[in-house]
Design an enzyme around this catalytic site. Structure first.
Site, PDB file in Angstrom:
ATOM      1  CG  MET A 108      -0.174   0.213   2.541  1.00 44.38           C
ATOM      2  SD  MET A 108      -1.091  -0.324   4.006  1.00 44.38           S
ATOM      3  CE  MET A 108      -0.366  -1.973   4.215  1.00 44.38           C
TER       4      MET A 108
ATOM      5  CG  ASN B 153      -4.842  -0.785  14.187  1.00 44.16           C
ATOM      6  OD1 ASN B 153      -3.729  -1.160  13.838  1.00 44.16           O
ATOM      7  ND2 ASN B 153      -5.746  -1.605  14.692  1.00 44.16           N
TER       8      ASN B 153
ATOM      9  CG  ASP C  24      -7.317  -4.228  16.378  1.00 46.11           C
ATOM     10  OD1 ASP C  24      -7.306  -3.714  17.514  1.00 46.11           O
ATOM     11  OD2 ASP C  24      -6.345  -4.850  15.912  1.00 46.11           O
TER      12      ASP C  24
ATOM     13  CG  ASP D  68      -4.446  -3.866  11.249  1.00 40.85           C
ATOM     14  OD1 ASP D  68      -5.121  -4.657  10.550  1.00 40.85           O
ATOM     15  OD2 ASP D  68      -3.703  -4.234  12.166  1.00 40.85           O
TER      16      ASP D  68
END
Length: 452
Positions: free
Chosen positions: A247, A295, A290, A309
């Site tokens: 990414m 994150n 999450d 994530d």
């Protein structure tokens, strides 16, 4: 993910075979048992009392468990992180400390093991695709580690590489962690956990599917492309494999660095994140479940939040979404009876709890209603009401007749809600939750019910 770029001491090969991982759990169990025997003998010699929990949670055993789970990585470490985020206010301090450490640290693969993984996914000439590829990860977590790279055509990428053997070890790791928790006395054997464990295994298998995560990331890019303040990385599909996710590299700082910003900036950022959670629940019909602080990244220059994530994305059950909607509307109206009915209907509470402990239940509902109804900024840093809720809840939990898991789908949603609130508390943010909730509820409609 923990930043490991300059810490050579965390470079350790991942045990990738079932036998080696089982043996590692065995060494942990025998080490803990040996520590218990030594501590028991010491206490007996001093004439002190003995409890199994105290014998397990000695400083040496705490360190032993932290080191071993960090070494194993995979589902073993992920389970520790999940329990930590979900139950931090309710766990014994020693166990909470172990699990908090697992949130903040992870070992990473040595260069030789990394090269083996990359060759298996990209082929022996994988380096030819890049001008450079940094073998030292910029971050490492429970399932994989992230490397920075530059392609031949000048694209700066973040390459997430899954640890070897992690996907194959998920089921056994989850079972082994639960066994350790039972031995330590933290998982009551009377409590039915099969459904929860099955769901945990399912989600961890989904998180280990990097092609799936890439698709989820692209979906979030589309949903948020017109929403200022959020950045979602762009998928590099050509380099992505089942166990490699490529990414765009999105530079940013740890979200906790917002502690050094103005009150206004902290409040604004947490309000954005809380609004996103509400939109996931009531509008998107999908949620990244999450809420690990790693994150989220933060760009000081622009105030933007980088979302990372997406492996833990899952569809939101319409019944769960609409159950939350009913509870919130009733709470905003100050209707205790409707809140109770909606809570039971949604599966958050068994009817027997309200029947046997009406006064305690009413006090808990009143605490929540009073906090959410005030038309003023809610101070996430002031958690004075948490001990009150905990005390009432713990008193009810002593009665085994009241023990029951809520629907599994609600647990994942509540995990995201609670984890985001925990970040708000860490940043000592203040947000007018009442107005934010009213705004999102007014701009959305109940989700269509599932087909029978």
């Amino acid at each position: 993910m923990a930043d490991n770029s300059n810490d050579k001491s965390r470079e350790r090969s991942v045990p990738s075979g079932r036998v080696s991982r089982f043996a590692s759990f065995g060494r942990l169990a025998s080490g803990v048992a040996g520590g218990m025997v030594a501590e028991g003998a010491r206490r007996l010699a001093k004439g002190e009392g003995i409890s199994a929990r105290d014998l397990v949670l000695t400083p040496s055993n705490v360190q032993r468990m932290t080191d071993r789970l960090s070494h194993l990585r995979g589902a073993a470490m992920k389970m520790g992180q999940m329990i930590s985020m979900d139950s931090g206010d309710f766990l014994p301090k020693q166990l909470a400390d172990i699990l908090a450490t697992l949130r903040d640290q992870a070992n990473f693969m040595p260069a030789r093991q990394l090269d083996t993984v990359l060759k298996s996914e990209w082929g022996p000439d994988w380096r030819k695709q890049f001008k450079w590829f940094n073998p030292r990860p910029v971050a490492a977590a429970s399932i994989g580690q992230v490397h920075k790279a530059l392609t031949r055509d000048g694209q700066e990428l973040a390459i997430k590489v899954q640890y070897p053997g992690i996907a194959e070890s998920i089921d056994s790791d989850v079972d082994n962690v639960m066994t350790l928790l039972k031995v330590a006395g933290f998982a009551p054997p009377e409590l039915e956990v099969d459904a929860l464990l099955a769901e945990a295994k399912k989600q961890l298998h989904e998180e280990a599917d990097y092609r799936r995560e890439g698709a989820q990331m692209e979906m979030y890019r589309e949903k948020l492309e017109d929403v200022p303040g959020f950045v979602v990385p762009t998928l590099h599909a050509e380099l992505t494999r089942d166990r490699i996710l490529a990414m765009s590299f999105e530079d940013g700082s740890s979200i906790e660095e917002l502690e050094n910003e103005t009150n206004e900036r902290r409040d604004e950022t947490v309000a954005q994140l809380m609004r996103l959670v509400a939109r996931e629940l009531f509008e998107f019909g999908v949620m990244q479940t999450d809420p690990n602080f790693a994150n989220f990244r933060y760009r000081r220059e622009t105030g933007e939040i980088i979302l990372l994530d997406f492996g833990a994305c899952r569809d939101v059950d319409p019944d769960v979404s609409n159950g939350y909607r009913k509870m919130l509307i009733a709470g905003l109206n100050g209707n205790r009876e409707e809140v109770l009915n909606a809570t039971i209907e949604a599966g958050f509470m068994m009817p027997i709890v309200a029947e046997k402990y009406p006064d305690r239940v009413n006090r808990m509902i009143d605490i929540v209603i009073n906090e959410m109804r005030e038309d003023k900024p809610f101070d996430f840093g002031d958690r004075a009401f948490i001990p009150q809720l905990r005390d009432e809840g713990m008193a009810i939990a002593q009665d085994k007749e009241t023990w029951a898991f809520p629907p599994v789908e609600t647990l994942f949603v509540q995990r995201k809600v609670s984890g985001t609130a925990l970040l708000g508390a860490r940043l000592k943010a203040q947000v007018n939750i009442r107005r934010l909730t009213e705004e999102v509820l007014a701009s959305t409609k109940p989700l269509p019910a599932k087909a029978a």
